[in-house]
Design a protein around this motif. Structure first.
Motif, mmCIF file in Angstrom:
data_model
loop_
_atom_site.group_PDB
_atom_site.id
_atom_site.type_symbol
_atom_site.label_atom_id
_atom_site.label_comp_id
_atom_site.label_asym_id
_atom_site.label_seq_id
_atom_site.Cartn_x
_atom_site.Cartn_y
_atom_site.Cartn_z
ATOM 1 N N THR A 21 0.929 -1.063 -0.204
ATOM 2 C CA THR A 21 -0.042 -0.085 -0.143
ATOM 3 C C THR A 21 0.745 1.265 0.058
ATOM 4 O O THR A 21 2.392 1.346 0.128
ATOM 5 C CB THR A 21 -0.898 0.151 1.193
ATOM 6 O OG1 THR A 21 0.015 -0.105 2.271
ATOM 7 C CG2 THR A 21 -1.824 -1.257 1.464
ATOM 8 N N ILE A 22 0.370 2.472 -0.158
ATOM 9 C CA ILE A 22 1.275 3.510 -0.152
ATOM 10 C C ILE A 22 1.988 3.639 1.320
ATOM 11 O O ILE A 22 3.132 4.150 0.926
ATOM 12 C CB ILE A 22 0.175 4.708 -0.500
ATOM 13 C CG1 ILE A 22 -0.236 4.710 -1.854
ATOM 14 C CG2 ILE A 22 1.027 6.403 -0.415
ATOM 15 C CD1 ILE A 22 -1.231 5.805 -2.333
ATOM 16 N N PRO A 23 1.248 3.497 2.215
ATOM 17 C CA PRO A 23 2.227 3.656 3.629
ATOM 18 C C PRO A 23 3.266 2.773 3.596
ATOM 19 O O PRO A 23 4.198 2.939 4.384
ATOM 20 C CB PRO A 23 1.213 3.691 4.747
ATOM 21 C CG PRO A 23 -0.199 4.063 4.167
ATOM 22 C CD PRO A 23 -0.010 3.421 2.572
ATOM 23 N N PHE A 24 3.036 1.759 2.998
ATOM 24 C CA PHE A 24 4.171 0.446 3.129
ATOM 25 C C PHE A 24 5.255 1.044 2.072
ATOM 26 O O PHE A 24 6.378 0.674 2.494
ATOM 27 C CB PHE A 24 3.625 -0.893 2.307
ATOM 28 C CG PHE A 24 4.705 -2.096 2.280
ATOM 29 C CD1 PHE A 24 4.962 -2.776 3.227
ATOM 30 C CD2 PHE A 24 5.257 -2.372 1.100
ATOM 31 C CE1 PHE A 24 5.820 -3.849 3.380
ATOM 32 C CE2 PHE A 24 6.193 -3.280 0.997
ATOM 33 C CZ PHE A 24 6.586 -3.942 2.126
ATOM 34 N N LEU A 25 4.948 1.537 0.913
ATOM 35 C CA LEU A 25 6.054 2.102 0.030
ATOM 36 C C LEU A 25 6.713 3.116 0.952
ATOM 37 O O LEU A 25 8.226 3.332 0.914
ATOM 38 C CB LEU A 25 5.374 2.660 -0.957
ATOM 39 C CG LEU A 25 4.743 1.629 -2.137
ATOM 40 C CD1 LEU A 25 3.900 2.466 -3.035
ATOM 41 C CD2 LEU A 25 5.705 0.576 -2.744
ATOM 42 N N ALA A 26 6.030 3.942 1.917
ATOM 43 C CA ALA A 26 6.756 5.326 2.489
ATOM 44 C C ALA A 26 7.457 4.410 3.503
ATOM 45 O O ALA A 26 8.741 4.716 4.148
ATOM 46 C CB ALA A 26 5.753 6.160 3.205
ATOM 47 N N LEU A 27 7.215 3.501 4.101
ATOM 48 C CA LEU A 27 7.961 2.711 5.224
ATOM 49 C C LEU A 27 9.099 2.122 4.685
ATOM 50 O O LEU A 27 10.184 2.367 5.297
ATOM 51 C CB LEU A 27 6.928 1.681 5.684
ATOM 52 C CG LEU A 27 7.857 0.681 6.699
ATOM 53 C CD1 LEU A 27 7.933 1.778 7.983
ATOM 54 C CD2 LEU A 27 6.613 -0.465 7.384
ATOM 55 N N ILE A 28 9.008 1.567 3.587
ATOM 56 C CA ILE A 28 10.324 1.091 2.830
ATOM 57 C C ILE A 28 11.232 1.920 2.628
ATOM 58 O O ILE A 28 12.510 1.966 2.689
ATOM 59 C CB ILE A 28 9.873 0.077 1.642
ATOM 60 C CG1 ILE A 28 8.943 -1.051 1.854
ATOM 61 C CG2 ILE A 28 11.001 -0.173 0.669
ATOM 62 C CD1 ILE A 28 9.821 -2.031 3.097
ATOM 63 N N ALA A 29 10.829 3.297 2.089
ATOM 64 C CA ALA A 29 11.449 4.351 1.800
ATOM 65 C C ALA A 29 12.267 4.746 3.027
ATOM 66 O O ALA A 29 13.710 5.263 3.061
ATOM 67 C CB ALA A 29 10.910 5.475 1.002
ATOM 68 N N PHE A 30 11.687 5.232 4.234
ATOM 69 C CA PHE A 30 12.070 5.506 5.566
ATOM 70 C C PHE A 30 13.279 4.438 5.765
ATOM 71 O O PHE A 30 14.255 4.874 6.302
ATOM 72 C CB PHE A 30 11.011 5.783 6.432
ATOM 73 C CG PHE A 30 10.396 7.194 6.175
ATOM 74 C CD1 PHE A 30 11.198 8.325 6.074
ATOM 75 C CD2 PHE A 30 9.059 7.057 5.773
ATOM 76 C CE1 PHE A 30 10.429 9.748 5.994
ATOM 77 C CE2 PHE A 30 8.124 8.227 5.975
ATOM 78 C CZ PHE A 30 9.064 9.530 5.627
ATOM 79 N N ILE A 31 12.681 3.278 5.856
ATOM 80 C CA ILE A 31 13.826 2.195 6.414
ATOM 81 C C ILE A 31 15.206 2.272 5.602
ATOM 82 O O ILE A 31 16.343 2.128 6.055
ATOM 83 C CB ILE A 31 13.254 0.822 6.253
ATOM 84 C CG1 ILE A 31 12.080 0.677 7.391
ATOM 85 C CG2 ILE A 31 14.321 -0.297 6.323
ATOM 86 C CD1 ILE A 31 11.303 -0.603 7.189
#
Length: 135
Positions: free
Chosen positions: A110-120
């Motif tokens: 999902t969009i928050p998952f994509l953001a999570l991966i980017a932040f990680i």
């Protein structure tokens, strides 16, 4: 040239442009947590770009607070979408629900998952720079 710094900058640019694509071209309205993630990601595109240009090795001091808080916000947002128990704690009461899913690729992206991966990934690159393990 610091490849870790370049990679972190590219990741932040992709995340920033991706969120703009979803909102401006796909017309997905961002919820409150989406805005918080944008507030944390957008400055990283500028900060990391300048740091790469000047080969600033101490940039992790300024980036890590943004990326670590970003992990927490996007992780919680992703939990709201995927863990039914957490929906009772949803704070988005008006407008776009934070538990809504505009995309759900392969049942988990999902969009928050994509953001999570980017932040990680950005956090990992900053830790590598801090420790001196440049590629």
């Amino acid at each position: 040239m610091n490849k870790d710094l370049l990679l972190a900058w590219i990741i932040s640019l992709i995340a920033t442009l991706g969120s703009l694509f979803f909102s401006e071209f796909m017309h997905f309205l961002p919820c409150n947590f989406c805005w918080y993630q944008r507030i944390l990601m957008y400055p990283l595109s500028l900060i990391l770009g300048i740091a790469f240009y000047y080969n600033e090795q101490l940039i992790y001091k300024y980036v890590l607070p943004f990326s670590v808080v970003g992990i927490m916000v996007s992780g919680y947002h992703y939990g709201l979408q995927k863990v039914p128990f957490l929906k009772q704690f949803e704070t988005c009461k008006s407008g776009i629900p934070c538990s809504g899913q505009y995309i759900n690729w392969f049942g988990f992206i999902t969009i928050p998952f994509l953001a999570l991966i980017a932040f990680i990934l950005i956090t990992a690159m900053m830790i590598k720079i801090k420790k001196g393990f440049n590629l």
